[in-house]
Motif scaffolding. Structure first.
Motif, PDB file in Angstrom:
ATOM      1  N   PRO A   1       0.819  -1.216   0.000  1.00 43.37           N
ATOM      2  CA  PRO A   1       0.000   0.000   0.000  1.00 43.37           C
ATOM      3  C   PRO A   1       0.851   1.263   0.000  1.00 43.37           C
ATOM      4  N   PHE A   2       0.279   2.301  -0.576  1.00 44.09           N
ATOM      5  CA  PHE A   2       0.922   3.616  -0.575  1.00 44.09           C
ATOM      6  C   PHE A   2       0.290   4.461   0.514  1.00 44.09           C
ATOM      7  N   GLY A   3       1.109   4.997   1.411  1.00 44.92           N
ATOM      8  CA  GLY A   3       0.617   5.868   2.463  1.00 44.92           C
ATOM      9  C   GLY A   3       0.972   7.312   2.165  1.00 44.92           C
ATOM     10  N   SER A   4      -0.011   8.194   2.177  1.00 47.36           N
ATOM     11  CA  SER A   4       0.189   9.560   1.702  1.00 47.36           C
ATOM     12  C   SER A   4       0.648  10.532   2.786  1.00 47.36           C
ATOM     13  N   VAL A   5       0.493  10.203   4.057  1.00 50.20           N
ATOM     14  CA  VAL A   5       0.784  11.160   5.129  1.00 50.20           C
ATOM     15  C   VAL A   5       2.215  11.034   5.635  1.00 50.20           C
ATOM     16  N   LEU A   6       2.728   9.822   5.703  1.00 53.83           N
ATOM     17  CA  LEU A   6       4.080   9.575   6.183  1.00 53.83           C
ATOM     18  C   LEU A   6       5.034   9.506   4.997  1.00 53.83           C
ATOM     19  N   LYS A   7       6.165  10.185   5.088  1.00 53.42           N
ATOM     20  CA  LYS A   7       7.105  10.214   3.969  1.00 53.42           C
ATOM     21  C   LYS A   7       7.697   8.839   3.686  1.00 53.42           C
ATOM     22  N   ASN A   8       7.921   8.063   4.748  1.00 53.94           N
ATOM     23  CA  ASN A   8       8.561   6.760   4.589  1.00 53.94           C
ATOM     24  C   ASN A   8       7.528   5.646   4.703  1.00 53.94           C
ATOM     25  N   ASN A   9       7.511   4.766   3.716  1.00 55.12           N
ATOM     26  CA  ASN A   9       6.545   3.673   3.700  1.00 55.12           C
ATOM     27  C   ASN A   9       6.643   2.841   4.968  1.00 55.12           C
ATOM     28  N   ASN A  10       5.490   2.468   5.525  1.00 58.07           N
ATOM     29  CA  ASN A  10       5.493   1.647   6.727  1.00 58.07           C
ATOM     30  C   ASN A  10       4.378   0.605   6.661  1.00 58.07           C
ATOM     31  N   ALA A  11       4.533  -0.334   5.734  1.00 60.62           N
ATOM     32  CA  ALA A  11       3.578  -1.429   5.596  1.00 60.62           C
ATOM     33  C   ALA A  11       4.145  -2.734   6.139  1.00 60.62           C
ATOM     34  N   LEU A  12       5.338  -2.665   6.746  1.00 67.33           N
ATOM     35  CA  LEU A  12       5.997  -3.818   7.355  1.00 67.33           C
ATOM     36  C   LEU A  12       6.368  -3.461   8.781  1.00 67.33           C
ATOM     37  N   THR A  13       6.022  -4.334   9.713  1.00 69.43           N
ATOM     38  CA  THR A  13       6.499  -4.177  11.084  1.00 69.43           C
ATOM     39  C   THR A  13       6.986  -5.529  11.580  1.00 69.43           C
ATOM     40  N   VAL A  14       7.974  -5.524  12.449  1.00 65.85           N
ATOM     41  CA  VAL A  14       8.553  -6.750  12.981  1.00 65.85           C
ATOM     42  C   VAL A  14       8.519  -6.675  14.498  1.00 65.85           C
ATOM     43  N   ILE A  15       7.954  -7.699  15.113  1.00 64.83           N
ATOM     44  CA  ILE A  15       7.912  -7.798  16.568  1.00 64.83           C
ATOM     45  C   ILE A  15       8.708  -9.030  16.960  1.00 64.83           C
ATOM     46  N   GLY A  16       9.822  -8.837  17.666  1.00 60.60           N
ATOM     47  CA  GLY A  16      10.728  -9.946  17.936  1.00 60.60           C
ATOM     48  C   GLY A  16      11.383 -10.367  16.641  1.00 60.60           C
ATOM     49  N   ASP A  17      11.036 -11.538  16.145  1.00 59.08           N
ATOM     50  CA  ASP A  17      11.551 -11.983  14.846  1.00 59.08           C
ATOM     51  C   ASP A  17      10.431 -12.540  13.983  1.00 59.08           C
ATOM     52  N   GLU A  18       9.239 -11.965  14.143  1.00 61.85           N
ATOM     53  CA  GLU A  18       8.106 -12.323  13.296  1.00 61.85           C
ATOM     54  C   GLU A  18       7.607 -11.070  12.594  1.00 61.85           C
ATOM     55  N   ALA A  19       7.293 -11.221  11.314  1.00 63.18           N
ATOM     56  CA  ALA A  19       6.967 -10.079  10.466  1.00 63.18           C
ATOM     57  C   ALA A  19       5.468  -9.992  10.204  1.00 63.18           C
ATOM     58  N   TYR A  20       4.976  -8.762  10.132  1.00 66.38           N
ATOM     59  CA  TYR A  20       3.588  -8.482   9.784  1.00 66.38           C
ATOM     60  C   TYR A  20       3.591  -7.545   8.582  1.00 66.38           C
ATOM     61  N   ILE A  21       2.762  -7.853   7.587  1.00 63.78           N
ATOM     62  CA  ILE A  21       2.739  -7.033   6.374  1.00 63.78           C
ATOM     63  C   ILE A  21       1.316  -6.607   6.044  1.00 63.78           C
ATOM     64  N   LEU A  22       1.210  -5.394   5.528  1.00 64.15           N
ATOM     65  CA  LEU A  22      -0.040  -4.843   5.028  1.00 64.15           C
ATOM     66  C   LEU A  22       0.012  -4.928   3.506  1.00 64.15           C
ATOM     67  N   THR A  23      -1.033  -5.474   2.886  1.00 65.33           N
ATOM     68  CA  THR A  23      -1.029  -5.734   1.449  1.00 65.33           C
ATOM     69  C   THR A  23      -2.321  -5.235   0.827  1.00 65.33           C
ATOM     70  N   SER A  24      -2.238  -4.647  -0.364  1.00 63.38           N
ATOM     71  CA  SER A  24      -3.429  -4.223  -1.093  1.00 63.38           C
ATOM     72  C   SER A  24      -3.579  -5.071  -2.348  1.00 63.38           C
ATOM     73  N   PHE A  25      -4.828  -5.200  -2.805  1.00 61.17           N
ATOM     74  CA  PHE A  25      -5.146  -5.974  -3.996  1.00 61.17           C
ATOM     75  C   PHE A  25      -5.882  -5.106  -4.997  1.00 61.17           C
ATOM     76  N   LYS A  26      -5.774  -5.462  -6.260  1.00 63.88           N
ATOM     77  CA  LYS A  26      -6.322  -4.644  -7.330  1.00 63.88           C
ATOM     78  C   LYS A  26      -7.845  -4.549  -7.262  1.00 63.88           C
ATOM     79  N   VAL A  27      -8.363  -3.458  -7.844  1.00 66.42           N
ATOM     80  CA  VAL A  27      -9.807  -3.307  -7.983  1.00 66.42           C
ATOM     81  C   VAL A  27     -10.352  -4.480  -8.793  1.00 66.42           C
ATOM     82  N   GLY A  28     -11.503  -4.998  -8.394  1.00 72.48           N
ATOM     83  CA  GLY A  28     -12.068  -6.165  -9.052  1.00 72.48           C
ATOM     84  C   GLY A  28     -11.634  -7.473  -8.421  1.00 72.48           C
TER      85      GLY A  28
END
Length: 485
Positions: A284-311
């Motif tokens: 995903p594209f975030g418009s308010v924060l200059k640096n993309n933040n769709a990935l976060t890591v807690i300990g050594d496990e990753a969480y991702i935010l994902t977008s899918f196309k229209v339709g």
């Protein structure tokens, strides 16, 4: 669940139009550079000009100036990302045309000319604003989450290199994809705590773009888009992970894009990589924060935010959502989004749809997802919880929408609007005991700001034509019962 402790307006203009003139020009581009110190809960925000770092504390509405880049002979310099090491030093990246800032013994003692007009740098200061070192650097990736620091205070930087250049020492990909028409391609570099180079590697294929890098406890996570790819592509896929190759279900025209999540060890070799999604997917594209933040890591496990196309068709993506997901069907087919958790060895643990998402942060309290909703009618599709701060849309074209999801993906813990009469956008930045919301507002009809609470020194927006505008910052504390300050 959360009570607003305070709210204030931020300066959106700093620069005078001409010398000795009382009039100033608005320079804020509504793209913030900010970071929470995980140890202290303090928030650090750049000023509108991008050359000063300010500190905000949960119990103090007035900021403290931490650092200002010195004026140089060739114009101003800008900071584009800030992070903290384990000793509470600030590492920051940016751009400058000044040639005399480097300190002795660092990787880049001279300016490095590349694809951008203003060369890049990386620097380290302490919280008293004392410069520890300054190094010029290769072109730092623009608008991406390009900076992270590991537990031993080593620094990792996402940068752009000419595809025919050689990274050395390199332990994975020494050159770029020479078959790609993209001239400058993604590379990742490691520096030690003193600013000395350890290794670099390209990590690129076709039209791929790395959006974010985050250091976990045992490796470096990388999240990006493999664009202009073909079905069966496996450059960003390895065996025994969630998805080794790009899968294309249904009659989808045009080039394929797929997100990928990779993990490198801290020595610069790849441990594993996986694609995600059986239909075109993107970071995903975030418009308010200059640096993309769709990935976060807690300990050594990753969480991702994902977008899918229209339709998007759920029946073509039968394996996308897991059984324990709190939201099993998208609230809209107009670009639905998911949040997923991956194990330290590349296995997908769970995936759930989310009601809206541009930026993702996480801590022991959950996954904090924030977005800007499109219009008032979207409140019909965006639920709020009984413990929310604001249950209804504020009335303007857009509001900030924040949600907190449990770390196992099974429950929506909190969901709330935040906004008033104007067109409001913002992001949620969590701390141990609460969260900040920083954002901007436009098209206000009255000068007085509802974002500013009693102790704010600035309570009115700035005039901009027929309307009033402003940047705002608020702090919300967990289980706070006292009145707004």
């Amino acid at each position: 669940m959360y009570k607003r402790e305070w709210g204030t307006l931020l300066p959106i203009f700093d620069r005078t139009i001409k010398p000795f003139s009382p009039h100033k020009s608005i320079v804020r581009n509504h793209s913030f550079v900010t970071e929470v110190n995980a140890k202290t809960g303090y928030l650090y925000v750049l000023n509108a000009d991008g050359d000063e770092i300010y500190e905000y504390r949960p119990n103090e509405i007035n900021p403290k100036l931490i650092y200002k880049i010195p004026a140089g002979e060739k114009g101003g310099s800008v900071i584009e990302n800030i992070k903290f090491d384990s000793e509470n030093n600030i590492i920051f990246t940016g751009r400058t045309n000044n040639e005399n800032f480097a300190t002795p013994g660092v990787y880049g003692e001279r300016i490095m000319i590349g694809m951008f007009a203003r060369p890049s740098f990386i620097s380290k200061i302490n919280l008293e604003g004392k410069l520890i070192w300054f190094s010029y650097f290769h072109d730092i990736a623009l608008n991406e989450g390009h900076l992270t620091i590991d537990k031993n205070n080593n620094i990792y930087v996402l940068n752009k290199r000419n595809k025919n250049s050689i990274t050395s020492p390199s332990f994975f990909q020494t050159k770029g994809d020479t078959n790609s028409t993209i001239k400058y391609q993604d590379a990742i570099s490691k520096l030690d705590a003193n600013g000395k180079h350890i290794w670099s590697t390209f990590y690129t294929k076709d039209f791929s773009i790395i959006k974010s890098i985050v250091a976990g406890t045992n490796g470096l996570y990388i999240y990006g888009d493999h664009m202009n790819a073909s079905a069966g592509s496996d450059y960003f896929g390895t065996a025994n992970t969630h998805q080794k190759t790009i899968v294309r279900n249904g009659n989808i025209s045009g080039a394929i894009s797929s997100v990928f999540l990779s993990k490198f060890n801290f020595d610069g070799t790849r441990l594993w990589s996986t694609y995600f999604g059986e239909q075109n997917s993107n970071v995903p594209f975030g418009s308010v924060l200059k640096n993309n933040n769709a990935l976060t890591v807690i300990g050594d496990e990753a969480y991702i935010l994902t977008s899918f196309k229209v339709g998007f068709k759920l029946n073509r993506n039968k394996n996308l959502i897991t059984d324990n997901a709190f939201l099993k069907e998208p609230n809209s087919t107009a670009g639905p989004k998911t949040v997923s958790k991956f194990s330290q060895d590349g296995q997908r643990i769970w995936t759930s749809f989310v009601h809206g998402g541009e930026h993702l942060f996480g801590n022991e309290n959950g996954l904090f997802i924030s977005s800007t909703n499109n219009n008032v009618s979207s409140q019909d599709h965006l639920p709020t919880t009984v413990n929310s701060y604001q249950t209804k849309h504020g009335g303007g074209n857009t509001d900030v929408y924040s949600s907190i999801i449990s770390l196992d993906g099974s429950k929506l813990e909190y969901a709330s609007f935040y906004g008033f009469e104007g067109t409001d956008s913002g992001i949620n930045l969590p701390t141990k005991n609460g969260f900040y919301i920083i954002g901007n507002t436009n098209l206000n009809l009255k000068p007085k700001s509802d974002f500013a609470t009693k102790k704010s020194s600035t309570k009115e927006y700035y005039k901009n034509g027929d309307y009033y505008i402003g940047d705002f910052l608020s702090y919300f504390k967990l289980n706070k019962k006292k009145n707004d300050r």
